[in-house]
Design an enzyme around this catalytic site. Structure first.
Site, PDB file in Angstrom:
ATOM      1  N   ARG A  32       8.844  34.056  61.469  1.00  0.00           N
ATOM      2  CA  ARG A  32       7.825  33.589  62.429  1.00  0.00           C
ATOM      3  C   ARG A  32       6.976  32.442  61.834  1.00  0.00           C
ATOM      4  O   ARG A  32       5.778  32.352  62.066  1.00  0.00           O
ATOM      5  CB  ARG A  32       6.890  34.731  62.849  1.00  0.00           C
ATOM      6  CG  ARG A  32       7.541  35.848  63.621  1.00  0.00           C
ATOM      7  CD  ARG A  32       8.062  35.380  64.966  1.00  0.00           C
ATOM      8  NE  ARG A  32       8.418  36.503  65.837  1.00  0.00           N
ATOM      9  CZ  ARG A  32       9.611  37.097  65.856  1.00  0.00           C
ATOM     10  NH1 ARG A  32      10.569  36.696  65.058  1.00  0.00           N
ATOM     11  NH2 ARG A  32       9.845  38.097  66.693  1.00  0.00           N
ATOM     12  N   SER A  70       5.257  40.009  71.255  1.00  0.00           N
ATOM     13  CA  SER A  70       4.614  40.655  70.102  1.00  0.00           C
ATOM     14  C   SER A  70       3.271  39.990  69.844  1.00  0.00           C
ATOM     15  O   SER A  70       3.213  38.767  69.712  1.00  0.00           O
ATOM     16  CB  SER A  70       5.462  40.492  68.846  1.00  0.00           C
ATOM     17  OG  SER A  70       6.722  41.059  69.022  1.00  0.00           O
ATOM     18  N   GLU A 103       0.013  36.874  66.169  1.00  0.00           N
ATOM     19  CA  GLU A 103       1.131  35.924  66.209  1.00  0.00           C
ATOM     20  C   GLU A 103       0.885  34.744  67.152  1.00  0.00           C
ATOM     21  O   GLU A 103       1.196  33.599  66.806  1.00  0.00           O
ATOM     22  CB  GLU A 103       2.402  36.670  66.616  1.00  0.00           C
ATOM     23  CG  GLU A 103       3.644  35.861  66.446  1.00  0.00           C
ATOM     24  CD  GLU A 103       4.833  36.489  67.133  1.00  0.00           C
ATOM     25  OE1 GLU A 103       4.960  36.359  68.359  1.00  0.00           O
ATOM     26  OE2 GLU A 103       5.637  37.111  66.430  1.00  0.00           O
TER      27      GLU A 103
HETATM   28  N1  EPU Z   1       7.563  51.484  67.278  1.00  0.00           N
HETATM   29  C1  EPU Z   1       6.732  52.559  67.472  1.00  0.00           C
HETATM   30  N2  EPU Z   1       5.840  52.508  68.486  1.00  0.00           N
HETATM   31  C2  EPU Z   1       5.724  51.433  69.304  1.00  0.00           C
HETATM   32  C3  EPU Z   1       6.558  50.323  69.089  1.00  0.00           C
HETATM   33  C4  EPU Z   1       7.488  50.361  68.070  1.00  0.00           C
HETATM   34  O1  EPU Z   1       6.811  53.560  66.750  1.00  0.00           O
HETATM   35  O2  EPU Z   1       4.873  51.453  70.204  1.00  0.00           O
HETATM   36  C5  EPU Z   1       8.553  51.545  66.216  1.00  0.00           C
HETATM   37  C6  EPU Z   1       9.976  51.606  66.794  1.00  0.00           C
HETATM   38  O3  EPU Z   1      10.359  52.905  67.107  1.00  0.00           O
HETATM   39  C7  EPU Z   1      10.798  51.027  65.682  1.00  0.00           C
HETATM   40  C8  EPU Z   1       9.855  50.005  65.053  1.00  0.00           C
HETATM   41  O4  EPU Z   1       8.533  50.331  65.475  1.00  0.00           O
HETATM   42  O5  EPU Z   1      11.091  51.992  64.706  1.00  0.00           O
HETATM   43  C9  EPU Z   1      10.194  48.561  65.413  1.00  0.00           C
HETATM   44  O6  EPU Z   1      10.120  48.387  66.845  1.00  0.00           O
HETATM   45  P1  EPU Z   1      11.100  47.380  67.605  1.00  0.00           P
HETATM   46  O7  EPU Z   1      12.519  47.647  67.231  1.00  0.00           O
HETATM   47  O8  EPU Z   1      10.741  47.391  69.042  1.00  0.00           O
HETATM   48  O9  EPU Z   1      10.812  45.956  66.988  1.00  0.00           O
HETATM   49  P2  EPU Z   1       9.446  45.267  66.508  1.00  0.00           P
HETATM   50  O10 EPU Z   1       9.508  45.162  65.030  1.00  0.00           O
HETATM   51  O11 EPU Z   1       8.284  45.916  67.111  1.00  0.00           O
HETATM   52  C10 EPU Z   1      10.411  42.830  66.499  1.00  0.00           C
HETATM   53  C11 EPU Z   1       9.988  41.486  67.008  1.00  0.00           C
HETATM   54  C12 EPU Z   1      10.290  41.380  68.488  1.00  0.00           C
HETATM   55  C13 EPU Z   1      11.789  41.584  68.692  1.00  0.00           C
HETATM   56  C14 EPU Z   1      12.181  42.962  68.131  1.00  0.00           C
HETATM   57  C15 EPU Z   1      13.671  43.227  68.184  1.00  0.00           C
HETATM   58  C16 EPU Z   1       8.119  40.797  65.618  1.00  0.00           C
HETATM   59  C17 EPU Z   1       6.642  40.605  65.516  1.00  0.00           C
HETATM   60  N3  EPU Z   1       8.561  41.294  66.771  1.00  0.00           N
HETATM   61  O12 EPU Z   1       9.596  43.802  67.149  1.00  0.00           O
HETATM   62  O13 EPU Z   1       9.956  40.067  68.909  1.00  0.00           O
HETATM   63  O14 EPU Z   1      12.146  41.500  70.056  1.00  0.00           O
HETATM   64  O15 EPU Z   1      11.783  43.053  66.743  1.00  0.00           O
HETATM   65  O16 EPU Z   1      14.310  42.489  67.192  1.00  0.00           O
HETATM   66  O17 EPU Z   1       8.830  40.481  64.668  1.00  0.00           O
HETATM   67  C18 EPU Z   1       8.279  38.709  69.928  1.00  0.00           C
HETATM   68  O18 EPU Z   1       8.268  38.051  68.899  1.00  0.00           O
HETATM   69  O19 EPU Z   1       7.554  38.435  70.914  1.00  0.00           O
HETATM   70  C19 EPU Z   1       9.154  39.873  70.012  1.00  0.00           C
HETATM   71  C20 EPU Z   1       9.162  40.674  71.075  1.00  0.00           C
END
Ligand code: EPU
Length: 330
Positions: free
Chosen positions: A164, A232, A323
């Protein structure tokens, strides 16, 4: 190019902020980039470039000049054996481009399907999802350099991509991206490292992987057309191994500079889902997203984000960093 006084941005941002800029115009030709840059300089006003407005926070009144990047067009060069090149203008809609390229049977962009925003905005924060970042498929871009007052070509190394992050975040306002060239390796190999994509039935095609990605997004993330948001809201923080080990229940992924934690998990486990200030709220489904329940304002969003940061820090000792970019903040 038609400059408008008190240019309405309300329908030009995915959060749904009600906002007007002192001046604004749509830029549809590359020559207009320097014209609008000169206009802002003459008036001694800051110039802001807006793509789809999907990663920015807007004040009610923006004392500056907004250029909405609307240069259109894209082309494919498949003359090489080992890769296909896609060149797209900065004003193209990213998710539409990915859908069209993938529908042609060209693989490499499918994991980045459905990310709201424009082509020109994609390199700014090095968009990434489901195991792929823009930098993985990036070759070069064309940009107007406001320091040198000329068009320049930036290679992948010049862009200094990281999670990012890019040179565009290090030197905000210097470059205005007009065109991006992507390099998609041939033959195509799917990236299925993200847990939710691991068990896809075979044989996979770029189209089946894209549909799986879109389904994952739809299941987790609110659609900004229904509930305003900027995706995000925080970066996933990278912490030292010691900090991670001290919090054994917390999921983390070892990465270059330490262990990457899930900001969504931290916010969720601090009990903040559904927290609201005015019309700004932490999404009930995915805690990493701040949503607009109606008429949320920038001060409400900022107060909510501050509270999330404070409470996550108090519970886990980790400081979250927002972000999206706040226009008019400096
Ligand atoms: N989780 C929770 N509670 C929540 C949300 C998430 O426990 O309310 C846990 C999930 O269960 C999982 C972990 O957090 O174990 C990660 O969640 P997720 O796979 O949804 O991915 P993320 O790390 O929250 C990142 C990117 C997203 C992208 C997804 C999928 C960042 C800041 N965000 O989210 O990007 O779509 O991975 O690769 O790196 C964006 O940048 O706008 C965006 C949506």
């Amino acid at each position: 190019m038609r400059l408008t006084d008190y240019f309405d941005l309300s329908h030009r941002n995915s959060f749904g902020f009600s906002s007007r800029a002192r001046y604004g115009a749509e830029v549809t030709r590359v020559e207009e980039i320097s014209e609008i840059a000169c206009f802002a300089e003459r008036l001694n006003l800051p110039l802001y470039i807006l793509g789809g407005g999907s990663n920015c926070l807007l004040p009610e009144r923006l004392q500056g000049v907004v250029a909405v990047m609307a240069i259109k067009g894209w082309s494919v060069d498949d003359s090489a054996q080992d890769h296909i090149k896609v060149t797209a203008q900065a004003g193209e809609d990213w998710p539409s481009l990915v859908a069209q390229i993938t529908a042609c049977g060209i693989g490499g962009l499918e994991n980045l399907a459905g990310i709201p925003g424009t082509v020109g905005a994609a390199p700014i924060q090095n968009i990434g999802a489901y195991g792929v970042e823009l930098s993985d498929v990036f070759e070069r871009l064309e940009a107007y350099d406001r320091k040198e007052n000329r068009m320049v070509t930036l290679t992948k190394a010049d862009c200094r991509f990281a999670y990012r992050h890019s040179v565009f975040k290090e030197q905000p306002g210097r470059y205005i991206v007009s065109e991006v060239t992507l390099r998609l390796p041939r033959p195509w190999a799917p990236v299925l490292s993200y847990a939710g994509l691991r068990d896809l039935p075979t044989p996979q095609t770029p189209e089946t992987v894209m549909q799986a990605v879109l389904a994952q997004r739809a299941a987790k993330l609110p659609d900004w057309r229904v509930l305003g948001n900027v995706g995000s809201f925080f970066h996933n923080p990278v912490v030292s191994e010691e900090i991670w080990r001290a919090l054994p229940e917390m999921p983390g992924h070892p990465t270059d500079g330490g262990v990457k934690l899930s900001a969504g998990w931290l916010i969720d486990h601090a009990g903040l889902k559904g927290l609201r200030i005015g019309d700004a709220g932490v999404h009930e489904g995915h805690a990493l997203v701040i949503v607009n329940h109606g008429h949320a304002t920038l001060p409400q969003v900022q107060a909510l984000a501050d509270q999330v940061i404070r409470r996550v820090r108090a519970k886990f000792g980790v400081t979250l960093v927002p972000e999206p970019i706040t226009l008019g903040s400096s």
